[in-house]
Design a protein around this motif. Structure first.
Motif, mmCIF file in Angstrom:
data_model
loop_
_atom_site.group_PDB
_atom_site.id
_atom_site.type_symbol
_atom_site.label_atom_id
_atom_site.label_comp_id
_atom_site.label_asym_id
_atom_site.label_seq_id
_atom_site.Cartn_x
_atom_site.Cartn_y
_atom_site.Cartn_z
ATOM 1 N N SER A 78 -6.254 5.063 -2.433
ATOM 2 C CA SER A 78 -7.397 5.547 -3.199
ATOM 3 C C SER A 78 -6.855 6.418 -4.339
ATOM 4 O O SER A 78 -6.348 7.508 -4.099
ATOM 5 C CB SER A 78 -8.317 6.374 -2.293
ATOM 6 O OG SER A 78 -9.348 6.978 -3.032
ATOM 7 N N TRP A 79 -6.911 5.904 -5.566
ATOM 8 C CA TRP A 79 -6.427 6.657 -6.734
ATOM 9 C C TRP A 79 -7.525 7.586 -7.206
ATOM 10 O O TRP A 79 -8.697 7.221 -7.264
ATOM 11 C CB TRP A 79 -6.054 5.703 -7.870
ATOM 12 C CG TRP A 79 -4.783 4.971 -7.668
ATOM 13 C CD1 TRP A 79 -3.521 5.390 -8.026
ATOM 14 C CD2 TRP A 79 -4.609 3.678 -7.085
ATOM 15 N NE1 TRP A 79 -2.590 4.436 -7.696
ATOM 16 C CE2 TRP A 79 -3.235 3.372 -7.116
ATOM 17 C CE3 TRP A 79 -5.490 2.753 -6.535
ATOM 18 C CZ2 TRP A 79 -2.721 2.197 -6.616
ATOM 19 C CZ3 TRP A 79 -4.976 1.568 -6.034
ATOM 20 C CH2 TRP A 79 -3.611 1.296 -6.088
ATOM 21 N N GLY B 61 -11.776 -3.841 -2.415
ATOM 22 C CA GLY B 61 -12.185 -2.448 -2.303
ATOM 23 C C GLY B 61 -12.996 -2.256 -1.039
ATOM 24 O O GLY B 61 -13.808 -3.097 -0.681
ATOM 25 N N ILE B 62 -12.752 -1.158 -0.333
ATOM 26 C CA ILE B 62 -13.522 -0.833 0.873
ATOM 27 C C ILE B 62 -13.995 0.614 0.791
ATOM 28 O O ILE B 62 -13.421 1.426 0.070
ATOM 29 C CB ILE B 62 -12.713 -1.055 2.168
ATOM 30 C CG1 ILE B 62 -11.460 -0.162 2.206
ATOM 31 C CG2 ILE B 62 -12.348 -2.522 2.347
ATOM 32 C CD1 ILE B 62 -10.721 -0.205 3.542
ATOM 33 N N THR B 63 -15.037 0.900 1.526
ATOM 34 C CA THR B 63 -15.567 2.258 1.628
ATOM 35 C C THR B 63 -15.407 2.728 3.060
ATOM 36 O O THR B 63 -15.788 2.031 3.986
ATOM 37 C CB THR B 63 -17.054 2.296 1.231
ATOM 38 O OG1 THR B 63 -17.170 1.904 -0.123
ATOM 39 C CG2 THR B 63 -17.638 3.684 1.418
ATOM 40 N N VAL B 64 -14.838 3.900 3.233
ATOM 41 C CA VAL B 64 -14.714 4.516 4.551
ATOM 42 C C VAL B 64 -15.588 5.761 4.529
ATOM 43 O O VAL B 64 -15.503 6.569 3.610
ATOM 44 C CB VAL B 64 -13.251 4.878 4.880
ATOM 45 C CG1 VAL B 64 -13.157 5.575 6.235
ATOM 46 C CG2 VAL B 64 -12.374 3.637 4.862
ATOM 47 N N ASN C 35 -13.456 4.349 -2.879
ATOM 48 C CA ASN C 35 -12.605 3.544 -3.749
ATOM 49 C C ASN C 35 -11.264 3.166 -3.129
ATOM 50 O O ASN C 35 -10.266 3.057 -3.818
ATOM 51 C CB ASN C 35 -12.380 4.269 -5.075
ATOM 52 C CG ASN C 35 -11.684 5.606 -4.901
ATOM 53 O OD1 ASN C 35 -11.702 6.193 -3.826
ATOM 54 N ND2 ASN C 35 -11.064 6.093 -5.947
ATOM 55 N N TRP C 36 -11.214 2.939 -1.826
ATOM 56 C CA TRP C 36 -9.991 2.469 -1.192
ATOM 57 C C TRP C 36 -9.724 1.040 -1.622
ATOM 58 O O TRP C 36 -10.621 0.220 -1.672
ATOM 59 C CB TRP C 36 -10.112 2.496 0.330
ATOM 60 C CG TRP C 36 -10.130 3.856 0.954
ATOM 61 C CD1 TRP C 36 -11.224 4.509 1.463
ATOM 62 C CD2 TRP C 36 -9.032 4.728 1.165
ATOM 63 N NE1 TRP C 36 -10.852 5.725 1.965
ATOM 64 C CE2 TRP C 36 -9.519 5.884 1.799
ATOM 65 C CE3 TRP C 36 -7.667 4.644 0.870
ATOM 66 C CZ2 TRP C 36 -8.699 6.947 2.145
ATOM 67 C CZ3 TRP C 36 -6.853 5.702 1.227
ATOM 68 C CH2 TRP C 36 -7.362 6.841 1.855
ATOM 69 N N LYS C 37 -8.469 0.707 -1.919
ATOM 70 C CA LYS C 37 -8.040 -0.658 -2.214
ATOM 71 C C LYS C 37 -7.058 -1.068 -1.115
ATOM 72 O O LYS C 37 -6.057 -0.384 -0.884
ATOM 73 C CB LYS C 37 -7.347 -0.764 -3.579
ATOM 74 C CG LYS C 37 -8.199 -0.289 -4.740
ATOM 75 C CD LYS C 37 -9.395 -1.180 -4.964
ATOM 76 C CE LYS C 37 -10.128 -0.708 -6.215
ATOM 77 N NZ LYS C 37 -11.539 -0.933 -6.172
ATOM 78 N N VAL C 38 -7.334 -2.176 -0.440
ATOM 79 C CA VAL C 38 -6.504 -2.621 0.680
ATOM 80 C C VAL C 38 -5.150 -3.083 0.153
ATOM 81 O O VAL C 38 -5.067 -3.961 -0.701
ATOM 82 C CB VAL C 38 -7.184 -3.747 1.470
ATOM 83 C CG1 VAL C 38 -6.264 -4.278 2.566
ATOM 84 C CG2 VAL C 38 -8.497 -3.248 2.071
ATOM 85 N N GLU C 39 -4.084 -2.467 0.659
ATOM 86 C CA GLU C 39 -2.723 -2.802 0.262
ATOM 87 C C GLU C 39 -2.076 -3.786 1.240
ATOM 88 O O GLU C 39 -1.362 -4.699 0.839
ATOM 89 C CB GLU C 39 -1.887 -1.528 0.179
ATOM 90 C CG GLU C 39 -0.458 -1.754 -0.241
ATOM 91 C CD GLU C 39 0.316 -0.455 -0.325
ATOM 92 O OE1 GLU C 39 1.052 -0.292 -1.311
ATOM 93 O OE2 GLU C 39 0.201 0.399 0.583
#
Length: 126
Positions: free
Chosen positions: A121-122, A80-83, A97-101
């Motif tokens: 990000s869902w 998970g990353i935050t932008v 709530n970005w998840k690196v794909e």
């Protein structure tokens, strides 16, 4: 010419990294139901999410041979990353709530190395 997206940052990309592009697209899954003529009569949309692609120039970490060392500046797939966006926090880029794909690297003989991160990000996952 802008060297980066002003105000947009992500510490997972390295403290001094310059985000060059931030493209986002809103998506959902859908189910459609036809009427007796075969035309769509009802459409249900669900699983709302935003897919983002971020391109950045890694911060200035140089290896022993004088080349830019980028291996430690790429986020792992699945984390998970935050932008953040200090100028416009209402856009789709700014999310916690970005998840690196996927992660890829572009190198050229004439320009800086770039890292490209695709993330999702869902809406229902925080």
């Amino acid at each position: 010419m802008r060297w980066s997206l002003n105000g947009v940052s992500c510490t997972a990309f390295g403290v001094n990294s310059l985000i060059q592009n931030g493209d986002t697209e809103r998506q959902s899954a859908q189910a459609t139901y036809p009427n007796q003529l075969g035309n769509t009569a009802i459409a249900t949309f669900y699983d709302f999410k935003t897919r983002g692609t971020f391109t950045y120039i890694p911060s200035n970490v140089v290896s022993a041979n004088g080349q830019l060392a980028t291996s430690g500046l790429q986020p792992a797939v699945g984390i998970g990353i935050t932008v953040t966006d200090s100028i416009d926090s209402s856009n789709f880029i700014a999310a916690t709530n970005w998840k690196v794909e996927s992660v890829s690297e572009r190198r050229t003989a004439t320009g800086a190395s770039e890292i490209v991160v695709t993330a999702i990000s869902w809406d229902a996952i925080s």
